[in-house]
Each structure stands twice: as C-alpha cells, then as structure tokens.
Design an enzyme around this catalytic site. Structure first.
Site, PDB file in Angstrom:
ATOM      1  N   GLU A   1      -6.040  -3.492   0.625  1.00  0.00           N
ATOM      2  CA  GLU A   1      -6.234  -4.568   1.606  1.00  0.00           C
ATOM      3  C   GLU A   1      -7.507  -5.381   1.348  1.00  0.00           C
ATOM      4  OE1 GLU A   1      -5.268  -1.501   2.198  1.00  0.00           O
ATOM      5  OE2 GLU A   1      -3.969  -1.354   3.954  1.00  0.00           O
TER       6      GLU A   1
ATOM      7  N   TRP B   1     -16.013  17.971  13.549  1.00  0.00           N
ATOM      8  CA  TRP B   1     -15.220  17.459  12.442  1.00  0.00           C
ATOM      9  C   TRP B   1     -15.847  17.930  11.133  1.00  0.00           C
ATOM     10  CZ3 TRP B   1     -14.268  11.579  13.658  1.00  0.00           C
ATOM     11  CH2 TRP B   1     -13.410  11.492  14.756  1.00  0.00           C
TER      12      TRP B   1
ATOM     13  N   LYS C   1     -10.365  19.050  11.979  1.00  0.00           N
ATOM     14  CA  LYS C   1     -10.875  19.102  13.353  1.00  0.00           C
ATOM     15  C   LYS C   1     -10.998  20.558  13.782  1.00  0.00           C
ATOM     16  CE  LYS C   1      -9.104  14.734  13.240  1.00  0.00           C
ATOM     17  NZ  LYS C   1      -8.131  14.284  12.254  1.00  0.00           N
TER      18      LYS C   1
ATOM     19  N   THR D   1       0.858  -1.188   0.000  1.00  0.00           N
ATOM     20  CA  THR D   1       0.000   0.000   0.000  1.00  0.00           C
ATOM     21  C   THR D   1       0.889   1.230   0.000  1.00  0.00           C
ATOM     22  OG1 THR D   1      -0.038   0.145   2.386  1.00  0.00           O
ATOM     23  CG2 THR D   1      -1.792  -1.106   1.359  1.00  0.00           C
TER      24      THR D   1
HETATM   25  P1  AMP Z   1      -5.546   2.388  -1.730  1.00  0.00           P
HETATM   26  O1  AMP Z   1      -5.411   1.131  -0.993  1.00  0.00           O
HETATM   27  O2  AMP Z   1      -4.232   3.062  -1.973  1.00  0.00           O
HETATM   28  O3  AMP Z   1      -6.331   2.251  -2.985  1.00  0.00           O
HETATM   29  O4  AMP Z   1      -6.326   3.434  -0.814  1.00  0.00           O
HETATM   30  C1  AMP Z   1      -7.541   3.099  -0.192  1.00  0.00           C
HETATM   31  C2  AMP Z   1      -8.168   4.336   0.373  1.00  0.00           C
HETATM   32  O5  AMP Z   1      -8.569   5.221  -0.672  1.00  0.00           O
HETATM   33  C3  AMP Z   1      -9.435   4.072   1.155  1.00  0.00           C
HETATM   34  O6  AMP Z   1      -9.178   3.662   2.470  1.00  0.00           O
HETATM   35  C4  AMP Z   1     -10.140   5.425   1.077  1.00  0.00           C
HETATM   36  O7  AMP Z   1      -9.638   6.320   2.050  1.00  0.00           O
HETATM   37  C5  AMP Z   1      -9.745   5.925  -0.281  1.00  0.00           C
HETATM   38  N1  AMP Z   1     -10.825   5.638  -1.244  1.00  0.00           N
HETATM   39  C6  AMP Z   1     -10.881   4.659  -2.157  1.00  0.00           C
HETATM   40  N2  AMP Z   1     -12.005   4.749  -2.889  1.00  0.00           N
HETATM   41  C7  AMP Z   1     -12.694   5.804  -2.418  1.00  0.00           C
HETATM   42  C8  AMP Z   1     -13.956   6.421  -2.738  1.00  0.00           C
HETATM   43  N3  AMP Z   1     -14.704   5.959  -3.732  1.00  0.00           N
HETATM   44  N4  AMP Z   1     -14.339   7.483  -2.005  1.00  0.00           N
HETATM   45  C9  AMP Z   1     -13.586   7.973  -1.008  1.00  0.00           C
HETATM   46  N5  AMP Z   1     -12.387   7.453  -0.670  1.00  0.00           N
HETATM   47  C10 AMP Z   1     -11.948   6.383  -1.353  1.00  0.00           C
END
Ligand code: AMP
Length: 545
Positions: free
Chosen positions: A332, A448, A443, A187
């Site tokens: 994940e 929030w 914050k 990640t």
């Molecule tokens: P990654 O594993 O790098 O793809 O990142 C995952 C994170 O991206 C998630 O925990 C969210 O915070 C953000 N994320 C992914 N899809 C969305 C979405 N459709 N809307 C808002 N946040 C998103």
C-alpha cells in the site's frame, strides 16, 4: 495563493525509459531466462523493444485504463511489459504466481484484466485457469517461436517474440494526466480476499525519487544490482524505475532463487547489491558458508518485507563485510516507508552496535509521514517506549483500495491517514521499531509479547536456521508463546539449550512455553513466514503444564 509559473508537465513512467535510452544507452539489463541461458542488452535496445511491444499492445486493442496482467519471473520481457503497458496509458497488473489458483482467478476477475502475459513456467497453470478468467481476451506466452507449445490447449495463444518482431520500434508516447493509473498489485492479505492497490504514474515516479533521495548511495552509474524481490511483489520495491533513472545495471535472476543459483549468478555477473526478503538471504548465507567465500563483488544487501533478525545482520556485517539496509513498507506504500539511515557517528560504531541499529526498521523515507496511535486513540510520543498502531501518509501511499470501499473505510482514518495494522514505536532520534503485526502479537494475560523480539533473541542462539513465535491458546493466560524452529544444517540443539539461552535474553513472562522443531516453516506467496498457517497448524497444541 500566488500560483507558481512553472510548466505543469505530467510525471509519466514512459519518461523513465526514454531517459535511460538517452543517458545510459549501453548500461545493461542481464536476464537469466526461463528457457535457459542469459539474455543481455542495454537500455537503448530495451527502449526499442518496448516501443515495438507498445505498438503490438495498441494493435491488440489495449486501451488506456485497461488492465493487462502478468504471471512472470524477473526477466527482460517482464521489464518491457512494465514500460510498454504503462507507456500507452494502460495498467500493468502483476499477479503473484505463487498464490493459490483460486486466488489468481479471483484477482484477475476482480481487476477485469483484458490480457494475460505469462512465462513458459506457467503455461500448465494458465491452461487450467483460462476458463475461469472471465474478462481475459488475449493470452500471450512470453517466449520465442521455438518454445511455443505444439498442441497447447489455449486457442489463439500469442507468441511474445512474434508480437515484438513484427512491429515498429518507433512510438510517440501519449501524454495524459499523471494521476492516471499505471500499475496494480493485490496484497497477499492475511485475512479476507486480496485487496487491490492501484498506483498512478505520479505516485510511482515520486516513490522512486523519494527512495533515491533518501538513500542516493544505494544507486550509481553502472552499479550492478540483482533484484531477487519479484517484479510481482510491490513493483520490486521500485527498482525497475530507479535503476534506469540512475543508470544502474539490472541483473534479473529468472525462476531460480535458491542459494546456489543466486550465488552462481551473482559471481558470474559481478553483482554488487542484492534486494530481497530475509528468507532469500538465509539460503545465500548458507551457500557462503559451504563455499567459504561470498560472490567477490557483493557488498550491499537490502532486506525488506519482514523483520531481519539481528543475528543475520551481524553475520553479514562481521563475517562477510556486507552492508545491510533494512527496509520496512507495504504494498500500500509503493512500498517503502522507512529504511536504514545511519548518521556518521552511528556508522562509526562497532559492528555489533551497528547491527542493533540496523535491526530496527530504519528512519522514515523522505515523502512519508508516520504517526503512532496508542490504545486510547491519542498520538503517542516518539519516546521509544510507547507503542500503538502505525499510520502513514504520503504522495505514494494508497488513498483507498481498488473497488473495495469497505476495506478502505476500515483502514483509512478521518484525517486520511492509512492504518498499517502494524504495532510500532518511534525513538526520540527517529528510528522506527516495528513491534509486531497486530495479529501476530501474543496476548498473554494483560501483556502483549512481541513475536519479533523473541524471534530475534532466539535467532541469536546457536544452531537455529529459522524460527517463528506464535501465540497458542492457554486456559489461564489466553495465549502463550510457542517457538517453532528449524535447525541449522549439521546442528542439533535441544529444546532445553534453546530455552536456557533464551532465558538470558528475554523477560521470564516472554519466554516461550515450549519449542517445536520442524523441517520447514510455511511461507506466504511473497516469501515471508506464514504465521497464519502456523497458528492453524498449532491451534490445538497442548503446552506443557
Ligand atoms: P506486504 O504488503 O505483503 O509487503 O506486507 C507488508 C507487511 O509486512 C507490513 O505491514 C509489515 O507487517 C511487514 N513488514 C514489511 N517489512 C517489514 C520489516 N522490515 N520488519 C517487520 N515487518 C515488516
């Protein structure tokens, strides 16, 4: 318990490409190559080359469980590596080439990769990195003889096409436990070192089936899908598995992902659907506007990875007659957790109301359980009001990070649910709404502020191409929101105009204290706006009194 009497056959990735070769021999994979020109072949020919490559990997001494890394764009050779590596029981470790070189070597060393396959683009990078890659014995350039460097710095650099051409296409895939690992992704990690997510053959197949079951309409024999989402970003959201399962055509865009290049490829290859992060669609929509039309066959966009602004959804639906599917997930989670799932009565709503629904993060995908835990540690009701940290569970959700017990302890609760770090709420009719990433919430006093909400409202103002809301330190309120925005080409909105429009859309205490216009916003390696970098840049910003 009375045990069922069905065969206990393992779910293996190799079965997918064998199936496609049988069922969809001539359905195409089209690739824009890094060397220039298009490459095209059908699933049966792909299976032949995957067999050759798998035999070559065995010849190189790659053993079950070995991690084989890639640094590559979306193209047919990268696709072949996915299947050849997993097919022999090894692990395809896709590394994001946009990471900093130090992060790449950290990741390759942490994974103890034994071989590295890379595109021509990355030859200078790999030459520089090679001394730091402690476990890599084999370096292979994903190109043909004609493009091999005459006097490169890597000793014994192998040529991909050389490896493949000498080999026998026939291979009987070994059978092994379906829980054997098949792929590895780190990640991007907004804090700390990148963390490894090790997928199994079983989880990969189940995730692909879950997604297909939830939105079967996204896939069909000969449907022409263009994954802009890279093969190094969470398995390109399962497309490399689902397309061969369902007989869709894959159109791989190679290294050029800008609006004009994507438009041309979509037009030439009659793309019907595109998958990628919102920033990619911004570039493409810009191109629609410039040319006054869209690629004629394009009618579906799947956008995920960060929140899709409602204004973008509205434009795509209303002006360009493109159906938008909004997905939420994480590396994940293999990665999809939820996606737009409209009931017939919702589908029939006027476009603006539909866009409002699509701006939510969808309904949970089959195979994924969700729970929201409030501040007091209690399970929050699905009332569309109460928010808290979102936890997930499922057969394609990580149970722990690769060789990182500390991070595992931090993110997995006593009942085995995975804490996403996202703040969310769920409506009574099952829509998931991501309020914010915990770290991105502003914050202000005791309240929030959801940066996603304010960004959504700001994007509906005329004249903005892109924006982000971050919290900046404030002596009285702890933090206050700052809107950082990029103007749309040819537009020149003022700070006051933006704030006046916003004041009609958000509550007074949520209104940004200031607006800063910038030329570009910093991006993460997966094409999301990097709020971490923005916060660092504006850490000392003095808000107007
Ligand atoms: P990654 O594993 O790098 O793809 O990142 C995952 C994170 O991206 C998630 O925990 C969210 O915070 C953000 N994320 C992914 N899809 C969305 C979405 N459709 N809307 C808002 N946040 C998103």
């Amino acid at each position: 318990m009375l045990r069922g009497l069905m065969m206990d056959r393992p779910l293996l990735v190799s079965s997918v490409i064998d199936y496609a070769a049988d069922a969809y021999p001539d359905v195409e994979i089209v690739s824009q190559t890094v060397e220039g020109g298009l490459h095209r072949y059908g699933y049966r020919a792909a299976r032949g080359r995957i067999g050759r490559l798998a035999n070559a990997l065995l010849g190189l001494g790659i053993k079950p469980g070995d991690r084989v890394a890639t640094l590559a764009w979306n193209g047919h050779r990268h696709f072949e590596l996915y299947y050849a590596i997993a097919g022999i029981g090894a692990v395809c470790h896709t590394i994001n080439p946009r990471l900093f070189p130090d992060q790449i070597s950290y990741i390759a060393n942490h994974a103890e990769d034994t071989a590295l396959f890379f595109d021509l683009t990355f030859l200078p990078l790999v030459e520089k990195l090679a001394p730091a890659l402690k476990s890599v014995r084999t370096f292979a350039l994903m190109t043909d003889h004609a493009h091999m460097p005459a006097n490169g710095q890597l000793n014994d650099l192998l040529c991909y096409e050389g490896l493949v051409e000498e080999m026998n296409p026939h291979i009987e895939w070994p059978e092994f436990d379906e829980n054997a690992a098949c792929a590895l992704c780190y990640t991007s990690g907004t804090t700390g070192e990148p963390k490894g997510v090790l997928y199994s053959n079983r989880s990969m197949l189940l995730h692909s089936l879950f997604l297909t079951a939830t939105r079967a309409d996204l896939f069909a024999h000969n449907r022409r899908i263009l994954p802009v989402v890279p093969l190094f970003h969470a398995n390109a959201w399962s497309l490399p598995y689902i397309t061969p399962m369902t007989g869709c055509t894959l159109i791989f865009p190679g290294a050029r992902l800008d609006g004009p290049a994507l438009y041309d490829l979509m037009e030439r290859e009659k793309a019907e659907a595109g998958w990628g992060v919102p920033t990619v669609w911004l570039g493409l929509i810009d191109e629609f506007r410039k040319r006054g039309r869209k690629p004629p066959h394009l009618r579906q966009i799947l956008s995920g990875g960060s929140a899709v602004p409602q204004a973008m959804i509205d434009t795509l639906i209303r002006d360009w007659d493109i159906e938008v599917t909004h997905g939420w997930g994480m590396t994940e989670m293999s990665p999809v957790g939820s996606l737009t799932l409209l009931r017939p009565e919702e589908r029939a709503k006027p476009h603006l109301e539909r866009a409002q629904l699509v701006a939510k993060q969808g309904r949970r995908m089959f195979g994924v359980d969700l729970k929201v835990i409030d501040e007091k540690g209690r399970r929050a009701p699905a009332d569309g009001e109460t928010s808290g940290e979102l936890y997930v569970r499922g057969a394609a959700v990580v149970s722990g990070y690769y060789k990182n017990e500390e991070a595992t302890r931090r993110q997995v609760d006593a009942e085995g649910w995975f804490g996403t770090g996202d703040v969310a709420k769920i409506t009574p009719d099952g829509w998931l709404v991501i309020v914010d990433r915990t770290k991105d919430l502003v914050k202000s006093g005791g309240e929030w502020i959801s940066s996603i909400d304010v960004e959504n409202a700001a994007m509906a103002c005329q004249g903005l191409a892109q924006c982000a809301v971050i919290g900046v330190p404030h002596p009285k309120w702890h933090e206050r929101p700052l809107l950082v925005a990029v103007k749309a080409p040819g537009a020149n909105p003022t700070k006051t105009e933006i704030l006046d429009t916003l004041a009609r859309k958000v509550a007074k205490w949520q209104l940004p204290d200031d607006v800063v216009f910038v030329d570009t916003l910093p991006m993460t390696a997966t094409g999301k706006i990097s709020k971490k970098d923005l916060r660092a840049r504006f850490a000392d910003y003095k808000l107007p009194a």
